[in-house]
Design an enzyme around this catalytic site. Structure first.
Site, mmCIF file in Angstrom:
data_model
loop_
_atom_site.group_PDB
_atom_site.id
_atom_site.type_symbol
_atom_site.label_atom_id
_atom_site.label_comp_id
_atom_site.label_asym_id
_atom_site.label_seq_id
_atom_site.Cartn_x
_atom_site.Cartn_y
_atom_site.Cartn_z
ATOM 1 C CG HIS A 27 -2.034 -1.045 1.050
ATOM 2 N ND1 HIS A 27 -2.028 -2.221 1.758
ATOM 3 C CD2 HIS A 27 -3.134 -1.083 0.259
ATOM 4 C CE1 HIS A 27 -3.094 -2.938 1.413
ATOM 5 N NE2 HIS A 27 -3.783 -2.283 0.520
ATOM 6 C CG HIS A 71 -2.018 -0.128 -4.598
ATOM 7 N ND1 HIS A 71 -2.635 -0.971 -5.507
ATOM 8 C CD2 HIS A 71 -2.983 0.213 -3.698
ATOM 9 C CE1 HIS A 71 -3.909 -1.135 -5.158
ATOM 10 N NE2 HIS A 71 -4.153 -0.425 -4.074
HETATM 11 P P1 8BR Z 1 -6.864 -2.604 -0.852
HETATM 12 O O1 8BR Z 1 -5.888 -2.309 -1.969
HETATM 13 O O2 8BR Z 1 -7.715 -1.403 -0.547
HETATM 14 O O3 8BR Z 1 -6.196 -3.179 0.347
HETATM 15 O O4 8BR Z 1 -7.916 -3.725 -1.349
HETATM 16 C C1 8BR Z 1 -7.517 -4.950 -1.891
HETATM 17 C C2 8BR Z 1 -7.798 -6.129 -0.988
HETATM 18 O O5 8BR Z 1 -8.052 -7.329 -1.752
HETATM 19 C C3 8BR Z 1 -6.611 -6.500 -0.157
HETATM 20 O O6 8BR Z 1 -6.496 -5.799 1.046
HETATM 21 C C4 8BR Z 1 -6.838 -7.983 0.085
HETATM 22 O O7 8BR Z 1 -7.732 -8.175 1.139
HETATM 23 C C5 8BR Z 1 -7.482 -8.497 -1.159
HETATM 24 N N1 8BR Z 1 -6.493 -9.216 -2.017
HETATM 25 C C6 8BR Z 1 -6.162 -10.532 -2.009
HETATM 26 BR BR1 8BR Z 1 -6.920 -11.783 -0.893
HETATM 27 N N2 8BR Z 1 -5.242 -10.875 -2.908
HETATM 28 C C7 8BR Z 1 -4.936 -9.728 -3.530
HETATM 29 C C8 8BR Z 1 -4.028 -9.422 -4.568
HETATM 30 N N3 8BR Z 1 -3.277 -10.364 -5.176
HETATM 31 N N4 8BR Z 1 -3.941 -8.145 -4.945
HETATM 32 C C9 8BR Z 1 -4.698 -7.208 -4.360
HETATM 33 N N5 8BR Z 1 -5.586 -7.431 -3.388
HETATM 34 C C10 8BR Z 1 -5.718 -8.680 -2.954
HETATM 35 ZN ZN ZN Z 2 -7.535 0.405 0.423
HETATM 36 ZN ZN ZN Z 3 -5.875 -0.225 -2.889
#
Ligand code: 8BR
Ligand code: ZN
Ligand code: ZN
Length: 381
Positions: A83, A87
């Protein structure tokens, strides 16, 4: 200003120019650009996209405020493995892909295009590197401040709005060229709606809305009801944002692996903190008990595929995403089989080349992020 000069120098670099030229493709990789200009991907991508879409003229955006805003967001995002500013930039570049679809933009207005790009950039701004569950169970200040609901997304949104509208001398006010009060209120409202929509707890609700959109579109086609584009405007923005945020499994296999690797690094750090605090380690976050391929297959099957399939019935540009998704799922499946057939002690010996090069690459990238941090500290000093 110095910041502006730095950006201009980058934009004259042939390699960077060539890379940016392909930015509109779904399979375009943000990591390539980041390697060419560590810590500047966000401001460069934003500049490229805003120029292509003529947003500087349409919204009378001041170049200095533009550069200040994106440079500040990029350098103060936070240096988490996943994060982080990259991203945010990646989600913006995916949002740009949908904005290039005529079908998608037929639902939204010009101002929405501007807001969607900014929202994508800041949607994880100042992420603390731990998830909402962690904040709630440790009763952190953030959890108390936002009553345990969308605590991270509220933080991202609040910090972004503060930077935009409360920075000294309107230094970072990207929207200073917009005179109309109503329009500014609309921008604030829309930014908040889009950022808050990235909270995973809204996923099933957004899926339901997507199915309703599909139904209404069929009715419009059958002449049963009037053109519903205005009703769908907000839906397109919030669902689009959520979809871009979950796009990693729909990228090239290489990028899919790197993003997953980075997310795991962040999750293992949270797992370590949980162990330290004597809490139960969250699922998938124990570095001594990794379960990556299975986790990714579950994520693909239950979340990403249904979302992209529904979206794909509205926007045919999703074809490339669905193709990648299928291939990536197969690749995770192969890894799962390999893990299950190989005894654990042989793991290192038989480590396939693919896996190790992936990790090398991801580590290389993490190093870049640290460089960026020191670089921005130095430039401030
Ligand atoms: P955020 O970027 O806001 O965190 O939202 C994405 C969410 O999707 C992650 O926090 C996670 O819970 C889930 N996720 C998983 Br499981 N695998 C992931 C991946 N390969 N890439 C992104 N998010 C993923
Ligand atoms: Zn988020
Ligand atoms: Zn995000």
């Amino acid at each position: 200003s110095q910041q502006l000069k730095t950006i201009e120098t980058c934009l004259f670099n042939e390699k960077i120019k060539k890379t940016l030229d392909k930015l509109g493709d779904w399979n375009w990789s943000i990591f390539e650009l980041e390697h060419l200009c560590p810590g500047k991907s966000m401001v460069l991508c934003a500049h490229h996209i805003f120029t292509k879409l003529d947003l500087f003229n349409k919204f009378r955006i001041n170049t200095h405020q533009f550069v200040s805003f994106f440079t500040t967001v990029e350098s103060s995002y936070g240096s988490n493995p996943y994060h982080n500013a990259l991203h945010g930039t990646d989600v913006m570049k995916s949002m740009y892909y949908w904005i290039k679809s005529d079908e998608y933009t037929s639902y939204i207005r010009d101002i929405d295009v501007l807001v969607a790009l900014v929202a994508a950039c800041v949607h994880d701004f100042k992420h603390p590197g731990t998830n909402q569950d962690f904040h709630n169970k440790t009763e952190s200040d953030l959890a108390l401040l936002y009553n345990g609901k969308s605590v991270l997304e509220n933080l991202h949104c609040s910090e972004a709005l503060r930077l935009l509208f409360k920075s000294p001398h309107h230094h970072c006010n990207l929207f200073s060229g917009i005179g109309c009060k109503n329009e500014l209120n609309y921008i604030r409202e829309c930014l908040a709606d889009m950022i808050l929509a990235t909270d995973m707890t809204h996923h099933s609700e957004l899926m339901k809305t997507t199915r309703e959109m599909m139904k209404r579109r069929q009715e419009v086609r059958n002449g049963v009801c009037q053109n519903s584009r205005e009703i769908e405007r907000k839906n397109c923005l919030t669902i689009g944002m959520h979809l871009c945020d979950l796009s990693n499994p729909t990228y090239s296999w290489k990028d899919c692996k790197v993003w997953t690797y980075l997310l795991m690094q962040e999750w293992y750090k949270q797992g370590d903190k949980e162990k330290e605090l004597g809490l139960t380690v969250s699922p998938m976050m124990d570095r001594n008990n990794p379960n990556v391929p299975r986790g990714q297959i579950g994520f693909i099957d239950y979340i990403v595929t249904p979302l992209f399939e529904n979206w794909g019935s509205l926007f045919p540009e999703a074809d490339v995403c669905l193709q990648n998704l299928k291939r990536n799922r197969k690749n995770w499946e192969k890894r799962l089989l390999k893990e299950n057939t190989q005894p654990a002690e042989n793991e290192n010996e038989n480590e396939n080349e693919d896996q190790s090069s992936n990790e090398e690459e991801a580590k290389e990238h993490v190093k870049d992020l640290h460089l960026e941090k020191t670089a921005s500290k130095q430039s401030k000093a």
